[in-house]
Design an enzyme around this catalytic site. Structure first.
Site, mmCIF file in Angstrom:
data_model
loop_
_atom_site.group_PDB
_atom_site.id
_atom_site.type_symbol
_atom_site.label_atom_id
_atom_site.label_comp_id
_atom_site.label_asym_id
_atom_site.label_seq_id
_atom_site.Cartn_x
_atom_site.Cartn_y
_atom_site.Cartn_z
ATOM 1 N N ASP A 1 0.853 -1.181 0.000
ATOM 2 C CA ASP A 1 0.000 0.000 0.000
ATOM 3 C C ASP A 1 0.892 1.236 0.000
ATOM 4 O OD1 ASP A 1 -2.238 1.701 0.346
ATOM 5 O OD2 ASP A 1 -2.128 1.565 2.526
ATOM 6 N N PHE B 1 -4.714 4.697 1.069
ATOM 7 C CA PHE B 1 -5.895 3.978 0.567
ATOM 8 C C PHE B 1 -5.659 3.334 -0.801
ATOM 9 C CE2 PHE B 1 -7.225 8.030 2.655
ATOM 10 C CZ PHE B 1 -7.575 7.500 3.888
ATOM 11 N N HIS B 2 -4.422 2.836 -1.048
ATOM 12 C CA HIS B 2 -4.114 2.225 -2.337
ATOM 13 C C HIS B 2 -3.578 0.801 -2.202
ATOM 14 C CE1 HIS B 2 -3.166 6.612 -3.790
ATOM 15 N NE2 HIS B 2 -4.464 6.398 -3.625
ATOM 16 N N PRO B 3 -4.168 -0.076 -1.399
ATOM 17 C CA PRO B 3 -3.632 -1.433 -1.278
ATOM 18 C C PRO B 3 -3.849 -2.235 -2.564
ATOM 19 C CG PRO B 3 -5.734 -1.288 -0.136
ATOM 20 C CD PRO B 3 -5.373 0.117 -0.559
#
Length: 544
Positions: free
Chosen positions: A294, A469-471
């Site tokens: 992430d 918030f980018h997993p």
């Protein structure tokens, strides 16, 4: 028992696109399953409310990580969309594709034929509608998804960009060319002052198709498997348990957490994990739940001397006036996302590409526990584009309602911290130069003296870094033994099952992940339907 040609599990960034494309042919009977509810709540529509949408409980899975040793034992909240449109309904609406090098690495280093930048660019363009960028070969007009350049109304945006130029950073007029670099306004999924999610773009216009059935508030218990073929899905919804079967293919588009969870609940995953959870192993795939990573970032916050930030909207008369402006005229600061400028920068000479993503916010956080809130201020947000730390997730129960364990292993790779040092110094330099420096009243979130002491800087980062918030990556696409899907997104060793969402990304794209997830779905649709791939576009020729 109902039967369909295609079943899409998850109506998020990718799933909504897939349901649209697969149901274009009226001969295809398509079922779209979503665990969350509808997306008509006003909190999803007005862009200024994006910060609240992240944490709105009814549309949020509300995941929390395991304590992170690299973050002083802190846990991180990981909001994921549980609603039509998935995380595209609750995110910050940034439209970003990332750097071409990421996709070229997928093709060359991972051996994934068809996934180079020149081959995926046409799939980004297919669904795009960017009238403000008409004429650019890197954009399209006429697709379903509105892409709009930020108006950047607040004067602090101009100050930030001017300070960046004074420091020596180039201008970035378009963040979605093949190799974006420099500082400039971002692109957003906003249409006429309203959020454009994958649901509003790809589902709302086609929801009355007789061959498309959309079911909300339905949980998937597990996949039904006969031999080596996936034949259907066990569901649990308001009407109780129910099974549905599939004639052709099931596509998991449930995201980086729920997709591997569904696989493991179905007996597909690492055998030792499944055994501990009391689940019979159907297919021992070691890579399911692995490769989790992430973007994590830090917020450099500053008090502002002048009453020009978004804090002005907290005065009741001004707030009411701008709310009315946004609701009735679809204009003004409340019809925009409050993070409209930033860019991609290199922390040192000799790098082949930018390694830092920076975002500017003309206001402070609403989190009152943070120092200095309740006044005019601004934020510079920084994160490394290509983190090397890798974690994992796993299940401990056969109950689909029990959340998986999530361990992103933040700062497991020391190089990630090294990149932070450079990014923080770049942000500090901009904040202390030119017109932005003239606006600055006080340093809030950090002490500038730490910049000369990397141990102090590391301590500050470990105590303050949060998810961006980018997993991605938990059902990675590849050719090796640890890959979960192949280049056609087919799950290894099984028939009738593909995955199309951010979980298949071998590595994160270097920017926000919503647009790349939609691209994956566009490409997956052609693969599933057996269509000839869109013609590749040489980005160098396009740019010329």
């Amino acid at each position: 028992m109902a039967e369909y040609d295609f079943i899409v599990v998850g109506a998020g960034s990718a799933g909504a696109v897939l349901a649209n494309r697969l149901s274009e042919d009226p001969k295809n009977k398509v079922l779209l399953i979503e665990a969350g509810g509808g997306d008509k709540n006003p909190i999803f529509r007005l862009p200024i409310l994006a910060g609240g949408a992240y944490w709105y409980k009814r549309s949020n899975w509300g995941y929390v990580t395991e304590p992170q040793a690299g973050l002083k034992g802190r846990t991180l909240k990981w909001p994921r969309g549980k609603v039509l449109g998935g995380s595209s309904t609750i995110n910050g609406m940034m439209y970003m594709r990332g750097n071409r090098s990421v996709y070229d690495d997928w093709a060359t280093k991972e051996g994934l034929t068809g996934w180079s930048y020149s081959e995926v660019l046409p799939y980004f363009l297919r669904g795009e509608d960017a009238p403000a960028r008409a004429g650019s070969p890197f954009h399209n007009v006429g697709g379903e998804l509105r892409v709009s350049p930020a108006p950047a109304l607040n004067p602090l945006y101009d100050d930030f960009l001017a300070s960046g130029r004074e420091v020596g950073h180039p201008e970035m007029p378009d963040p979605n060319v093949a190799e974006p670099e420099g500082l400039g306004p971002f692109d957003f999924n906003i249409r006429d002052g309203r959020r454009e999610s994958s649901s509003t773009a790809f589902l709302w216009p086609v929801k009355t198709r007789p061959n498309l059935e959309i079911r909300t508030e339905v949980m998937v218990r597990k996949l039904m498997i006969e031999g080596s073929r996936v034949t259907g899905v066990e569901l649990d919804g308001p009407a109780g348990p129910r099974n549905v079967t599939c004639r052709r293919e099931i596509i998991l588009s449930s995201g980086v957490i729920n997709t591997p969870q569904i696989l493991m609940l179905s007996g597909i995953g690492p055998g030792e994990v499944l055994q501990k959870a009391g689940i019979e192993t159907v297919r021992d795939l070691k890579g399911v739940g692995e490769n989790l990573h992430d973007h994590i970032g830090v917020y450099l916050t500053y008090a502002c001397k002048d009453p020009v930030s978004l804090y002005s909207l907290f005065r009741p008369d001004r707030g009411a006036m701008q709310l009315a402006n946004a609701v009735f005229r679809r204009k003004g600061p409340m019809a925009c996302a409050p993070l409209e400028a930033g860019g991609f920068l290199r922390t040192r000479e000799g790098l082949s590409e930018p390694d830092i993503h920076m975002t500017f916010v003309p206001g402070l956080s609403l989190e009152t526990s943070q120092k200095g809130q309740g006044q005019h201020g601004f934020i510079i947000h920084v994160y490394p584009t290509r983190p090397e730390s890798r974690g994992r997730l796993w299940i401990e129960s056969a109950d689909p309602r029990q959340a998986p364990k999530i361990d992103p292993n933040c700062f497991g790779a020391p190089s990630d911290m090294e990149t932070f040092y450079g990014g923080i110094r770049l942000a500090h330099e901009i904040a202390t130069t030119g017109p932005l420096s003239a606006r600055r009243k006080e340093f809030l979130s950090y002490d500038p003296t730490m910049l000369s002491d990397e141990s102090a800087m590391a301590d500050w980062v470990r105590g303050s870094a949060e998810t961006v918030f980018h997993p991605v990556g938990t059902a990675r696409m590849g050719t090796g033994a640890d890959a979960v899907v192949d280049a056609e997104l087919k799950v290894r060793g099984l028939e009738g099952l593909r995955i199309a969402d951010a979980s298949v990304m071998p590595c994160v794209t270097g920017a926000n992940t919503s647009a790349p997830s939609m691209m994956i779905a566009e490409k997956a649709a052609d693969m599933i339907l057996g269509r000839t791939p869109l013609a590749a576009m040489d980005p160098d020729a396009v740019a010329a």
